[in-house]
Design a protein around this motif. Sequence first.
Motif, PDB file in Angstrom:
ATOM      1  N   PRO A  43      33.534  45.089  33.093  1.00  0.00           N
ATOM      2  CA  PRO A  43      34.005  45.040  34.714  1.00  0.00           C
ATOM      3  C   PRO A  43      36.088  46.224  34.735  1.00  0.00           C
ATOM      4  O   PRO A  43      36.931  45.809  33.768  1.00  0.00           O
ATOM      5  N   SER A  44      36.519  46.804  35.555  1.00  0.00           N
ATOM      6  CA  SER A  44      37.459  47.232  35.505  1.00  0.00           C
ATOM      7  C   SER A  44      38.418  46.799  35.519  1.00  0.00           C
ATOM      8  O   SER A  44      39.929  46.316  34.936  1.00  0.00           O
ATOM      9  N   ASN A  45      38.731  45.067  36.255  1.00  0.00           N
ATOM     10  CA  ASN A  45      39.709  44.695  35.748  1.00  0.00           C
ATOM     11  C   ASN A  45      39.899  43.686  35.140  1.00  0.00           C
ATOM     12  O   ASN A  45      40.657  42.574  34.770  1.00  0.00           O
ATOM     13  N   TYR A  46      39.175  43.593  33.811  1.00  0.00           N
ATOM     14  CA  TYR A  46      39.298  43.423  32.533  1.00  0.00           C
ATOM     15  C   TYR A  46      39.983  43.940  31.293  1.00  0.00           C
ATOM     16  O   TYR A  46      40.126  44.809  31.958  1.00  0.00           O
ATOM     17  N   ASP A  67      38.489  40.820  27.892  1.00  0.00           N
ATOM     18  CA  ASP A  67      39.032  39.317  28.092  1.00  0.00           C
ATOM     19  C   ASP A  67      39.080  39.267  29.959  1.00  0.00           C
ATOM     20  O   ASP A  67      39.625  40.006  30.206  1.00  0.00           O
ATOM     21  N   ALA A  68      38.881  38.312  30.783  1.00  0.00           N
ATOM     22  CA  ALA A  68      39.451  38.132  32.110  1.00  0.00           C
ATOM     23  C   ALA A  68      40.470  38.065  32.304  1.00  0.00           C
ATOM     24  O   ALA A  68      41.302  37.379  31.541  1.00  0.00           O
ATOM     25  N   PRO A  69      40.895  38.500  33.099  1.00  0.00           N
ATOM     26  CA  PRO A  69      42.193  38.652  34.103  1.00  0.00           C
ATOM     27  C   PRO A  69      43.351  37.624  33.779  1.00  0.00           C
ATOM     28  O   PRO A  69      44.441  37.489  33.849  1.00  0.00           O
ATOM     29  N   ASP A  70      42.108  35.716  34.300  1.00  0.00           N
ATOM     30  CA  ASP A  70      42.692  34.433  34.190  1.00  0.00           C
ATOM     31  C   ASP A  70      42.584  34.123  32.995  1.00  0.00           C
ATOM     32  O   ASP A  70      43.172  32.987  33.336  1.00  0.00           O
ATOM     33  N   ASN A  71      42.233  35.398  31.991  1.00  0.00           N
ATOM     34  CA  ASN A  71      42.462  34.134  30.755  1.00  0.00           C
ATOM     35  C   ASN A  71      40.751  32.884  30.697  1.00  0.00           C
ATOM     36  O   ASN A  71      41.477  32.114  30.299  1.00  0.00           O
ATOM     37  N   THR A  72      40.243  33.102  31.835  1.00  0.00           N
ATOM     38  CA  THR A  72      39.763  32.308  30.976  1.00  0.00           C
ATOM     39  C   THR A  72      37.752  31.746  30.564  1.00  0.00           C
ATOM     40  O   THR A  72      37.075  31.114  30.990  1.00  0.00           O
ATOM     41  N   SER A  73      37.819  33.568  30.745  1.00  0.00           N
ATOM     42  CA  SER A  73      36.568  33.559  29.838  1.00  0.00           C
ATOM     43  C   SER A  73      37.043  35.570  28.916  1.00  0.00           C
ATOM     44  O   SER A  73      37.552  35.716  29.334  1.00  0.00           O
ATOM     45  N   SER A  74      36.283  35.371  28.099  1.00  0.00           N
ATOM     46  CA  SER A  74      36.040  36.280  27.238  1.00  0.00           C
ATOM     47  C   SER A  74      34.688  36.838  26.328  1.00  0.00           C
ATOM     48  O   SER A  74      34.124  35.892  26.109  1.00  0.00           O
ATOM     49  N   MET A  75      34.483  38.313  25.689  1.00  0.00           N
ATOM     50  CA  MET A  75      33.288  38.479  25.411  1.00  0.00           C
ATOM     51  C   MET A  75      34.158  39.369  24.236  1.00  0.00           C
ATOM     52  O   MET A  75      34.622  40.040  24.137  1.00  0.00           O
TER      53      MET A  75
END
Length: 238
Positions: A43-46, A67-75
């Motif tokens: 996703p472009s916002n990651y 990483d998610a932009p809000d740092n709640t998840s990562s791949m």
Amino acid sequence: MNRLVLVLGILIIILSAAAGYFYYLNIASASHYSNGNISFNYPSNYVLDNQSVGTENTSGYFAIAVDAPDNTSSMVIYQIPLTSTMNETLNITQPNTTTSTSTSTNSSTGNNTNSSTNKTNSSTGNSSVTNNITKNTILVTVNNLQLFLSQLQSRGGNPVQSIKNNYTYYTTGTLQSSYANYNMSRRIVSSIPLTVNDTVIVKSGYPNFYVIEYLSADNSLNANKAYSMITNSFNIGS
């Protein structure tokens, strides 16, 4: 007054719709990553993160994270050789020195006209064996894929195999722990239990396999979509 309230209400609806639309575009639209070995969409916002932390760096397996932009998840993506070699030291015991000692004593006394004999026999013996321990180092081959699949089971997963487009996939249910301490670093919220899933991808003819590990503190729909996007678009080699 009523007209003003109506206008404000319409404006709020429009702004909310616009915000939702742009957020949807960020999730639905994809950026592309490629380093020559692997490529995938995300996703472009990651945010991409290719700076590894201690435990991952020493293993040499860390590739990159998204990483998610809000740092709640990562791949987190790991590159692992299918096989590797390691030195194994064996202790071999060999006999070296043998020592033996024996002593015997015989005595006899005769008396009387015919025959009367008293005879005493005694013997002592001692033997000892001294062994040498020789260290022998041999080179052994380790099947890292089978080792990793066994580790998945020890982490509470049950790898399910599937084959698609010359790729072999091993997917798991929710795991009890992550592969490395990525969730303990500065990147992702670790104050609450994380949802952890792994997807292992193997391509025939390539020396490495890849692990895409999903770490999420909120297990949100957007995090799941990001994980699916990366996994479904993942490509090994050219």
